[in-house]
Design a protein around this motif. Structure first.
Motif, PDB file in Angstrom:
ATOM      1  N   ALA A  63       0.826  -1.215   0.000  1.00 25.15           N
ATOM      2  CA  ALA A  63       0.000   0.000   0.000  1.00 25.15           C
ATOM      3  C   ALA A  63       0.852   1.253   0.000  1.00 25.15           C
ATOM      4  O   ALA A  63       0.465   2.277  -0.575  1.00 25.15           O
ATOM      5  CB  ALA A  63      -0.928   0.001   1.218  1.00 25.15           C
ATOM      6  N   CYS A  64       2.021   1.198   0.652  1.00 23.57           N
ATOM      7  CA  CYS A  64       2.890   2.366   0.807  1.00 23.57           C
ATOM      8  C   CYS A  64       4.319   1.986   0.451  1.00 23.57           C
ATOM      9  O   CYS A  64       5.191   1.856   1.338  1.00 23.57           O
ATOM     10  CB  CYS A  64       2.815   2.892   2.237  1.00 23.57           C
ATOM     11  N   PRO A  65       4.608   1.799  -0.822  1.00 28.19           N
ATOM     12  CA  PRO A  65       5.929   1.297  -1.231  1.00 28.19           C
ATOM     13  C   PRO A  65       7.074   2.239  -0.914  1.00 28.19           C
ATOM     14  O   PRO A  65       8.228   1.793  -0.807  1.00 28.19           O
ATOM     15  CB  PRO A  65       5.774   1.094  -2.749  1.00 28.19           C
ATOM     16  N   ASP A  66       6.799   3.529  -0.778  1.00 26.93           N
ATOM     17  CA  ASP A  66       7.872   4.489  -0.556  1.00 26.93           C
ATOM     18  C   ASP A  66       7.967   4.981   0.888  1.00 26.93           C
ATOM     19  O   ASP A  66       8.839   5.792   1.210  1.00 26.93           O
ATOM     20  CB  ASP A  66       7.689   5.704  -1.475  1.00 26.93           C
ATOM     21  N   SER A  67       7.080   4.511   1.761  1.00 29.44           N
ATOM     22  CA  SER A  67       7.081   4.979   3.150  1.00 29.44           C
ATOM     23  C   SER A  67       8.197   4.312   3.951  1.00 29.44           C
ATOM     24  O   SER A  67       8.540   3.150   3.727  1.00 29.44           O
ATOM     25  CB  SER A  67       5.735   4.682   3.820  1.00 29.44           C
ATOM     26  N   GLN A  68       8.741   5.045   4.892  1.00 33.02           N
ATOM     27  CA  GLN A  68       9.644   4.482   5.890  1.00 33.02           C
ATOM     28  C   GLN A  68       8.777   3.796   6.942  1.00 33.02           C
ATOM     29  O   GLN A  68       7.891   4.414   7.520  1.00 33.02           O
ATOM     30  CB  GLN A  68      10.470   5.591   6.529  1.00 33.02           C
ATOM     31  N   ILE A  69       8.998   2.519   7.177  1.00 25.70           N
ATOM     32  CA  ILE A  69       8.188   1.774   8.142  1.00 25.70           C
ATOM     33  C   ILE A  69       9.063   1.363   9.322  1.00 25.70           C
ATOM     34  O   ILE A  69      10.155   0.819   9.138  1.00 25.70           O
ATOM     35  CB  ILE A  69       7.521   0.540   7.517  1.00 25.70           C
ATOM     36  N   GLU A  70       8.573   1.634  10.522  1.00 31.73           N
ATOM     37  CA  GLU A  70       9.296   1.350  11.752  1.00 31.73           C
ATOM     38  C   GLU A  70       8.451   0.442  12.643  1.00 31.73           C
ATOM     39  O   GLU A  70       7.242   0.613  12.740  1.00 31.73           O
ATOM     40  CB  GLU A  70       9.587   2.654  12.513  1.00 31.73           C
ATOM     41  N   LEU A  71       9.107  -0.497  13.310  1.00 31.09           N
ATOM     42  CA  LEU A  71       8.460  -1.305  14.339  1.00 31.09           C
ATOM     43  C   LEU A  71       9.152  -1.025  15.665  1.00 31.09           C
ATOM     44  O   LEU A  71      10.356  -1.246  15.802  1.00 31.09           O
ATOM     45  CB  LEU A  71       8.542  -2.793  14.012  1.00 31.09           C
ATOM     46  N   ILE A  72       8.391  -0.500  16.634  1.00 29.12           N
ATOM     47  CA  ILE A  72       8.900  -0.315  17.991  1.00 29.12           C
ATOM     48  C   ILE A  72       8.537  -1.571  18.782  1.00 29.12           C
ATOM     49  O   ILE A  72       7.360  -1.893  18.924  1.00 29.12           O
ATOM     50  CB  ILE A  72       8.250   0.915  18.672  1.00 29.12           C
ATOM     51  N   ALA A  73       9.519  -2.294  19.275  1.00 32.14           N
ATOM     52  CA  ALA A  73       9.238  -3.549  19.974  1.00 32.14           C
ATOM     53  C   ALA A  73       8.470  -3.286  21.260  1.00 32.14           C
ATOM     54  O   ALA A  73       8.861  -2.455  22.082  1.00 32.14           O
ATOM     55  CB  ALA A  73      10.536  -4.283  20.282  1.00 32.14           C
ATOM     56  N   GLY A  74       7.342  -3.983  21.429  1.00 28.21           N
ATOM     57  CA  GLY A  74       6.550  -3.886  22.646  1.00 28.21           C
ATOM     58  C   GLY A  74       6.771  -5.091  23.539  1.00 28.21           C
ATOM     59  O   GLY A  74       7.561  -5.991  23.217  1.00 28.21           O
ATOM     60  N   ASN A  75       6.056  -5.130  24.634  1.00 30.22           N
ATOM     61  CA  ASN A  75       6.253  -6.230  25.573  1.00 30.22           C
ATOM     62  C   ASN A  75       5.837  -7.577  24.990  1.00 30.22           C
ATOM     63  O   ASN A  75       6.360  -8.624  25.385  1.00 30.22           O
ATOM     64  CB  ASN A  75       5.497  -5.956  26.888  1.00 30.22           C
ATOM     65  N   HIS A  76       4.923  -7.581  24.019  1.00 28.36           N
ATOM     66  CA  HIS A  76       4.526  -8.854  23.421  1.00 28.36           C
ATOM     67  C   HIS A  76       5.603  -9.373  22.470  1.00 28.36           C
ATOM     68  O   HIS A  76       5.847 -10.581  22.428  1.00 28.36           O
ATOM     69  CB  HIS A  76       3.195  -8.705  22.682  1.00 28.36           C
ATOM     70  N   GLU A  77       6.234  -8.489  21.709  1.00 28.10           N
ATOM     71  CA  GLU A  77       7.344  -8.929  20.860  1.00 28.10           C
ATOM     72  C   GLU A  77       8.455  -9.552  21.694  1.00 28.10           C
ATOM     73  O   GLU A  77       9.014 -10.599  21.337  1.00 28.10           O
ATOM     74  CB  GLU A  77       7.912  -7.767  20.041  1.00 28.10           C
TER      75      GLU A  77
END
Length: 241
Positions: A63-77
């Motif tokens: 859907a967003c091929p040019d967006s910078q995508i970040e994952l902030i690790a939460g307690n479940h990760e």
């Protein structure tokens, strides 16, 4: 993850085309690695990981091929890291020091060009270490907006957090930055689960943060979905019955 909420989130991202998309923790539930008693009929590690990769990471990247995508690790990760630290610490050494793997490798992020913010990675070896490190999982954008899994006003800038499944907006101010806001987003999960007791008071939401990078001002657009329909930027989404 609620299929309607996920479709709303991805379609809104497609329409907005954000410069940055932040998945602010607990994208993976990792039920199988939790401290709770587990029903063996519900253990579906491969299916759950593949679901996230296909229906969340893959769909969002398409859907967003040019967006910078970040994952902030939460307690479940980090449930995975906790169980490794407590049960098989030697395996962490094998994975990290011998095999050269990172937590991002384990979550399969590289395929979708998703960056991971996880301060401990495979280095923390005790439960207290990990619990403290999760609080430090945050990322600052444009020197004016912080994304963290846990709510904290100590950063001194506007920001957002998740974790609680209860939407909230707080306003405050300080001398260097002026008027600020902190948005706690709700969940993307189905709110009514078999383990929920009493009234179901969790609520779904996500945030569109408009950042003026010159003035360092943030305008939060909090999308709250209290039921089975919502209107976002003139488009109505309705759950099919």
């Amino acid at each position: 993850c609620d299929p309607l909420m996920l479709s709303i989130f991805i379609d809104t991202a497609r329409r907005v085309q954000p410069e940055v998309i932040v998945l602010n923790g607990d994208v993976f539930d990792n039920y199988e690695f939790s401290r709770f008693d587990q029903d063996p009929r519900q253990i579906q590690i491969m299916d759950r990981f593949n679901h996230v990769k296909s229906h969340i990471f893959g769909a969002l990247r398409r859907a967003c091929p040019d967006s910078q995508i970040e994952l902030i690790a939460g307690n479940h990760e980090v449930r995975i890291l906790k169980i490794l630290a407590e049960k098989t610490p030697a395996l962490k050494v094998l994975l990290s020091d011998v095999m050269g793997l990172t937590f991002a490798d384990m979550l399969g992020l590289d395929e979708f060009e998703i960056n991971l913010t996880c301060k401990m990675d495979l280095a923390a070896f005790t439960r207290p270490d990990i619990q403290e490190e999760v609080k430090d999982n945050f990322k600052l954008f444009y020197d004016s907006f912080v994304c963290a899994h846990h709510k904290s006003l100590q950063y001194g800038v506007s920001g957002t957090s998740g974790h609680t499944h209860h939407p909230e907006l707080i306003t405050f101010a300080n001398l260097p930055m002026g008027k600020l806001s902190w948005t706690t987003t709700g969940c993307m999960a189905v709110t009514r689960m078999e383990y929920t007791q009493g009234m179901d008071d969790a609520m779904q939401s996500f945030l569109i943060a408009h950042v003026d990078t010159h003035l360092k001002k943030v305008s939060p657009e909090h999308i709250v979905v209290p039921g089975d329909n919502v209107v976002i930027h003139g488009k109505r989404y309705v759950r099919e019955t």
